[in-house]
Design an enzyme around this catalytic site. Structure first.
Site, PDB file in Angstrom:
ATOM      1  N   HIS A  71      64.093  43.576  46.048  1.00 33.89           N
ATOM      2  CA  HIS A  71      64.345  41.520  45.610  1.00 33.89           C
ATOM      3  C   HIS A  71      63.209  41.854  45.578  1.00 33.89           C
ATOM      4  O   HIS A  71      62.404  42.650  46.173  1.00 33.89           O
ATOM      5  CB  HIS A  71      65.230  41.419  46.286  1.00 33.89           C
ATOM      6  CG  HIS A  71      64.696  40.951  47.873  1.00 33.89           C
ATOM      7  ND1 HIS A  71      65.020  41.730  48.990  1.00 33.89           N
ATOM      8  CD2 HIS A  71      64.041  39.985  48.879  1.00 33.89           C
ATOM      9  CE1 HIS A  71      64.435  41.634  50.159  1.00 33.89           C
ATOM     10  NE2 HIS A  71      63.435  40.955  49.557  1.00 33.89           N
ATOM     11  N   HIS A 121      59.980  38.291  45.380  1.00 36.39           N
ATOM     12  CA  HIS A 121      60.072  36.830  45.975  1.00 36.39           C
ATOM     13  C   HIS A 121      59.537  36.138  44.391  1.00 36.39           C
ATOM     14  O   HIS A 121      57.970  36.879  43.686  1.00 36.39           O
ATOM     15  CB  HIS A 121      59.233  37.076  47.135  1.00 36.39           C
ATOM     16  CG  HIS A 121      60.453  37.841  47.816  1.00 36.39           C
ATOM     17  ND1 HIS A 121      60.745  37.026  49.014  1.00 36.39           N
ATOM     18  CD2 HIS A 121      60.622  38.802  49.056  1.00 36.39           C
ATOM     19  CE1 HIS A 121      61.135  37.216  50.242  1.00 36.39           C
ATOM     20  NE2 HIS A 121      61.277  38.741  49.869  1.00 36.39           N
ATOM     21  N   GLN A 146      58.762  42.980  48.702  1.00 34.27           N
ATOM     22  CA  GLN A 146      58.450  44.512  49.943  1.00 34.27           C
ATOM     23  C   GLN A 146      59.483  45.457  50.021  1.00 34.27           C
ATOM     24  O   GLN A 146      60.708  45.194  50.560  1.00 34.27           O
ATOM     25  CB  GLN A 146      58.809  43.146  51.297  1.00 34.27           C
ATOM     26  CG  GLN A 146      58.008  42.299  51.570  1.00 34.27           C
ATOM     27  CD  GLN A 146      58.663  41.014  51.833  1.00 34.27           C
ATOM     28  OE1 GLN A 146      59.703  40.634  52.116  1.00 34.27           O
ATOM     29  NE2 GLN A 146      58.033  40.643  53.421  1.00 34.27           N
ATOM     30  N   HIS A 168      67.891  45.971  50.367  1.00 34.67           N
ATOM     31  CA  HIS A 168      68.596  45.610  48.898  1.00 34.67           C
ATOM     32  C   HIS A 168      67.158  45.006  48.184  1.00 34.67           C
ATOM     33  O   HIS A 168      66.961  43.763  48.432  1.00 34.67           O
ATOM     34  CB  HIS A 168      69.891  44.548  48.242  1.00 34.67           C
ATOM     35  CG  HIS A 168      70.395  44.091  47.252  1.00 34.67           C
ATOM     36  ND1 HIS A 168      71.612  43.687  47.802  1.00 34.67           N
ATOM     37  CD2 HIS A 168      70.080  44.453  46.047  1.00 34.67           C
ATOM     38  CE1 HIS A 168      72.158  43.867  45.829  1.00 34.67           C
ATOM     39  NE2 HIS A 168      70.905  44.110  45.415  1.00 34.67           N
TER      40      HIS A 168
END
Length: 487
Positions: free
Chosen positions: A427, A429, A414, A425
């Site tokens: 990241h 998934h 996202q 931050h």
């Protein structure tokens, strides 16, 4: 007290005040009708007798109307009489009746105490199986608010009721997949269409329809919902005068997928009607395949808030309050936006990237990969960081598919707030996927979009306790060693 059983199947005979059908083996239901009053004990006695009589007709599911627990004539008595789903005596008795008579119950709209707001309650539809277990609940999302000053009419459910915020996926039952709704919901075809798209074969509208609106719209609306969704519609009903202020229309119905009324309770109460659920739904959908004719390229119906499982507040498996907040740690930790990830929850780490278990999981095995340096967007990575980040994503994907014995993963970033990013931050998934883990495959993105949001209408997924997360991280470290050695 005399209870009358109505039936409108192929052959109707009246014997000792009941009408029986000499058929066996099909899926049979009872649609109940009653006149609830402010006395909860009296209403429970009516419910009990209806169940005792209906099970003699070999039914598998019995449907009760909205406000089957009570109807008071003022707001304060209504609030004072509301009970908890889990600890209240009324639902406890319903569960005992279901188990005692080996029958499923649809208790269509009880007054659920709102633990967070003493001035409001929830209107909650409960499905109880034949073991007495609550298998699903639905809180009414559309509240009946009508105000016509010139006619001195003011009926505002929102004065004392908090609306639900989720559509509930259809429930598997002995008679088919049941879609849950309540009364006023029938005026919003988006809800019934969403339920039918998700596979509902029966849509329920337990109701306490006012007499004026019922006489104008009751049959028309219910037949429309059945026809347009090509499914059965079951609407148990309140009827008659509850008090000096309130009168209900009655005429509890079962409508088939072609729009034909199979059962109609009329105005009598207490009473029930018997109907059979057959394979007509398959024939109607085959002969007129409207679902195949829909034009998702032109229009769509996208359910933004969907629940597939029983909510925590209606389940005995409730997360303790101390485990509902972000974990803190006194040991080594890694920066992850505005929070810290304990080193004990990290299962893989390089000089530039780390992978860690998730405090809130959309599905089992939902883990995260992030750069060690706090960067907000994918574009902010250096070339070296990008190379290492995506090598790590590939490694962790292989690990999670191995551990969870899958051959598929949802891998998603996202990237930015408009894409759903809530932690500033970068990241990724990684979520191992199995067939059937979501009703519709892409619903995982909706769950991901709201899984960590804490705001009205979007309750966050429960956090896991630190011990559980540390155990998973330790297991993944060991499995990673095995995978590396095997290769």
């Amino acid at each position: 007290m005399r209870f009358r059983t109505l039936s409108v199947l192929k052959r109707i005979t009246e014997i000792q005040g009941k009408r029986h059908i000499n058929t066996m083996g099909n899926k049979r239901i009872a649609v109940c009708q009653m006149t609830s009053v402010a006395d909860k004990v009296a209403n429970l006695n009516v419910v009990s007798q209806l169940i005792r009589d209906a099970v003699k007709e070999n039914v598998q599911v019995i449907f009760f109307p909205e406000a089957c627990d009570f109807i008071c004539d003022n707001k304060q008595d209504t609030l004072n009489s509301a009970e908890s789903i889990l600890t209240g005596n009324t639902v406890k008795k319903y569960r005992e009746l279901a188990a005692e008579h080996n029958v499923w119950l649809s208790m269509g709209g009880v007054h659920e105490k709102n633990e967070n707001d003493p001035k409001k309650l929830f209107n909650t539809h409960i499905i109880i199986n034949n073991n007495g277990d609550i298998v699903q609940t639905y809180r009414k999302i559309h509240l009946f608010d009508v105000e016509i000053p010139e006619r001195n009419i003011r009926l505002k459910e929102s004065d004392f009721c908090t609306p639900g915020n989720q559509i509930v996926a259809p429930v598997d039952s002995p008679i088919g997949r049941i879609g849950l709704a309540i009364c006023y919901d029938m005026r919003f075809p988006e809800l019934s269409t969403a339920l039918s798209i998700m596979g509902a074969e029966i849509i329920t509208y337990p109701s306490a329809f006012t007499y004026a609106t019922g006489s104008a719209h009751w049959h028309v609306l219910l037949r429309s919902r059945a026809i347009e969704n090509q499914c059965y519609v079951v609407a148990a009903a309140q009827t008659g005068d509850h008090n000096a202020k309130r009168r209900s229309y009655g005429r509890g119905l079962c409508v088939d997928p072609w729009g034909e009324v199979l059962a109609d309770c009329g105005e009598s109460a207490p009473s029930f009607a018997i109907a059979e659920i057959t394979d007509k739904i398959a024939n109607v959908r085959r002969n007129m395949p409207v679902f195949q004719h829909r034009r998702p390229d032109v229009y769509s119906l996208y359910t933004l808030s969907l629940r597939n499982t029983l909510p925590q507040e209606h389940s005995h498996q409730v997360t303790p309050p101390e485990n509902r907040t972000q974990h803190t740690t006194s040991g080594p930790a890694n920066a992850f936006g505005h929070v810290k990830v304990p080193e004990s929850c990290v299962f893989y780490k390089t000089g530039l990237t780390y992978a860690f278990v998730n405090i809130r999981c959309v599905i089992p095995g939902h883990v995260l990969v992030a750069p060690i340096r706090v960067v907000e967007r994918n574009k902010d990575l250096t070339d070296d960081e990008a190379d290492d980040f995506y090598r790590t994503v590939r490694l962790v994907q292989n690990l999670m598919e191995r551990v969870h014995e899958t051959q598929s993963c949802t891998i998603t970033i996202q990237d930015g707030p408009d894409a759903g990013q809530t932690v500033r931050h970068l990241h990724c998934h990684i979520m191992p996927r199995k067939k059937g883990d979501f009703i519709e495959n892409d619903l995982i993105y909706l769950e991901l979009a709201k899984h960590d949001q804490v705001k009205p209408g979007h309750p966050a997924k429960p956090v896991r306790n630190l011990e559980e997360m540390e155990q998973e991280a330790a297991m993944l470290r060991e499995e990673l060693k095995k995978m590396t050695n095997d290769s």
